[in-house]
Enzyme design. Sequence first.
Site, PDB file in Angstrom:
ATOM      1  N   ASN A   8       0.656  -1.381   0.005  1.00  0.00           N
ATOM      2  CA  ASN A   8      -0.004   0.008   0.021  1.00  0.00           C
ATOM      3  C   ASN A   8       0.650   1.385   0.135  1.00  0.00           C
ATOM      4  O   ASN A   8       1.434   1.466   0.996  1.00  0.00           O
ATOM      5  CB  ASN A   8      -0.742  -0.042   1.350  1.00  0.00           C
ATOM      6  CG  ASN A   8      -1.979   1.346   1.431  1.00  0.00           C
ATOM      7  OD1 ASN A   8      -1.685   1.944   0.413  1.00  0.00           O
ATOM      8  ND2 ASN A   8      -2.352   1.434   2.449  1.00  0.00           N
ATOM      9  N   LYS A  10       0.091   4.146  -0.593  1.00  0.00           N
ATOM     10  CA  LYS A  10      -0.815   5.646   0.044  1.00  0.00           C
ATOM     11  C   LYS A  10      -0.358   6.702  -0.768  1.00  0.00           C
ATOM     12  O   LYS A  10      -0.337   6.379  -2.097  1.00  0.00           O
ATOM     13  CB  LYS A  10      -0.145   5.911   1.456  1.00  0.00           C
ATOM     14  CG  LYS A  10      -0.432   4.540   2.518  1.00  0.00           C
ATOM     15  CD  LYS A  10      -0.204   4.690   3.943  1.00  0.00           C
ATOM     16  CE  LYS A  10      -0.168   3.489   4.669  1.00  0.00           C
ATOM     17  NZ  LYS A  10      -0.366   3.513   6.016  1.00  0.00           N
ATOM     18  N   HIS A  98      -9.996   1.354   4.078  1.00  0.00           N
ATOM     19  CA  HIS A  98      -8.753   1.619   4.959  1.00  0.00           C
ATOM     20  C   HIS A  98      -8.892   2.417   6.053  1.00  0.00           C
ATOM     21  O   HIS A  98      -9.736   3.515   5.890  1.00  0.00           O
ATOM     22  CB  HIS A  98      -7.409   2.047   3.944  1.00  0.00           C
ATOM     23  CG  HIS A  98      -6.327   2.089   4.658  1.00  0.00           C
ATOM     24  ND1 HIS A  98      -5.921   3.036   5.365  1.00  0.00           N
ATOM     25  CD2 HIS A  98      -5.425   1.073   4.635  1.00  0.00           C
ATOM     26  CE1 HIS A  98      -4.618   2.793   5.875  1.00  0.00           C
ATOM     27  NE2 HIS A  98      -4.268   1.821   5.438  1.00  0.00           N
ATOM     28  N   GLU A 100      -7.342   5.111   7.163  1.00  0.00           N
ATOM     29  CA  GLU A 100      -7.268   6.230   6.886  1.00  0.00           C
ATOM     30  C   GLU A 100      -8.263   7.032   6.102  1.00  0.00           C
ATOM     31  O   GLU A 100      -8.568   8.219   6.164  1.00  0.00           O
ATOM     32  CB  GLU A 100      -5.924   6.545   6.078  1.00  0.00           C
ATOM     33  CG  GLU A 100      -4.672   6.321   6.948  1.00  0.00           C
ATOM     34  CD  GLU A 100      -3.463   5.559   6.407  1.00  0.00           C
ATOM     35  OE1 GLU A 100      -3.434   5.729   4.907  1.00  0.00           O
ATOM     36  OE2 GLU A 100      -2.419   5.392   7.053  1.00  0.00           O
ATOM     37  N   GLU A 166      -6.347  -4.824   9.914  1.00  0.00           N
ATOM     38  CA  GLU A 166      -5.143  -3.662  10.496  1.00  0.00           C
ATOM     39  C   GLU A 166      -5.683  -2.919  11.711  1.00  0.00           C
ATOM     40  O   GLU A 166      -6.489  -1.936  11.598  1.00  0.00           O
ATOM     41  CB  GLU A 166      -4.969  -2.718   9.324  1.00  0.00           C
ATOM     42  CG  GLU A 166      -4.750  -3.360   7.898  1.00  0.00           C
ATOM     43  CD  GLU A 166      -4.029  -2.375   7.077  1.00  0.00           C
ATOM     44  OE1 GLU A 166      -2.863  -2.720   6.541  1.00  0.00           O
ATOM     45  OE2 GLU A 166      -4.701  -1.236   6.847  1.00  0.00           O
ATOM     46  N   GLY A 172       1.774   2.436  10.686  1.00  0.00           N
ATOM     47  CA  GLY A 172       2.714   3.593  10.681  1.00  0.00           C
ATOM     48  C   GLY A 172       3.178   4.137  11.964  1.00  0.00           C
ATOM     49  O   GLY A 172       4.132   4.916  11.912  1.00  0.00           O
ATOM     50  N   SER A 211       2.576  -2.077  10.408  1.00  0.00           N
ATOM     51  CA  SER A 211       4.271  -2.191  10.784  1.00  0.00           C
ATOM     52  C   SER A 211       4.839  -3.439  10.351  1.00  0.00           C
ATOM     53  O   SER A 211       5.820  -3.931  11.196  1.00  0.00           O
ATOM     54  CB  SER A 211       4.586  -1.786  12.103  1.00  0.00           C
ATOM     55  OG  SER A 211       4.117  -0.499  12.351  1.00  0.00           O
TER      56      SER A 211
HETATM   57  P1  PGA Z   1       2.112   0.552   7.843  1.00  0.00           P
HETATM   58  O1  PGA Z   1       0.885   0.658   7.036  1.00  0.00           O
HETATM   59  O2  PGA Z   1       2.870  -0.806   7.233  1.00  0.00           O
HETATM   60  O3  PGA Z   1       3.235   1.593   7.330  1.00  0.00           O
HETATM   61  O4  PGA Z   1       1.996   0.425   9.117  1.00  0.00           O
HETATM   62  C1  PGA Z   1      -0.017  -0.448   6.579  1.00  0.00           C
HETATM   63  C2  PGA Z   1      -1.272   0.149   6.000  1.00  0.00           C
HETATM   64  O5  PGA Z   1      -1.874   1.189   6.410  1.00  0.00           O
HETATM   65  O6  PGA Z   1      -1.716  -0.592   5.356  1.00  0.00           O
END
Ligand code: PGA
Length: 249
Positions: A8, A10, A98, A100, A166, A172, A211
């Site tokens: 992903n 983003k 997601h 976000e 998730e 993140g 992460s």
């Molecule tokens: P991350 O993000 O690996 O940076 O924690 C995962 C995601 O948001 O899909």
Amino acid sequence: MKNLLALNWKMNKTPSEAQAWAEELQSKLALSESKLGDAELAIMAPAIDLQALSWFLKDSGVAIGGQDVSAHESGAYTGEISAAMLKDVGAKYAVVGHSERREYHNEDDAGVAAKAAQAQAGGLVPIVCVGEGLDVRERGEQVPYTLAQLRGSLAGVGADVVIAYEPVWAIGTGKTATAEDAEELAAAIRAELRTLYGESADSIQILYGGSVKPDNIASICAKPNVNGALVGGASLKVADVVGMNDALK
Ligand code: PGA
């Protein structure tokens, strides 16, 4: 079941950067020890990067997908991207729900379900994201919370779907859920999928995201109900992606 390593990006990488990344990936995968592993590799890129990725990853075996998709088929929805548009450019997947998007764009479960259904109608496989925030985890309510979100986000959606668990507190932040935490939720999600879809639930991939990196992916994906990962930060550098791909062999 085959693992899915879903990247992903983003809101990172211009089309030129995506092209350079794809070329670097192709050359690294061409090295004998770094061939595509047992996992399927798929890149969830900004929609504007998909054309370049589709071209530069042609015949590589690497799949592509969108990070979101409209709940509508076509028409007067300024700024939206339809499932047919993603499909036409070669996408296989579309991420929906997601955290976000849920947080910054106020997406709710019913809206996520409408997007997932529209993705399926357009020939894409939706990757439906669910997971609890820190407050829910601290109350120990992660299982009922996540399952309620799952049911709402799958209303009217068929079984040709991928689920990404998730936990928001692990995205993140560098705080990875333990492999046991991931398996606790993946097993609960699998049981819920059985009540929704019967035996087809056993072939639905359940990913963990939050992460994930080259040094923790193998232990998480070794759990019986975890069938891959959705990776943000560690998806941006080809070296990390090759490391995760190699770790899943
Ligand atoms: P991350 O993000 O690996 O940076 O924690 C995962 C995601 O948001 O899909």
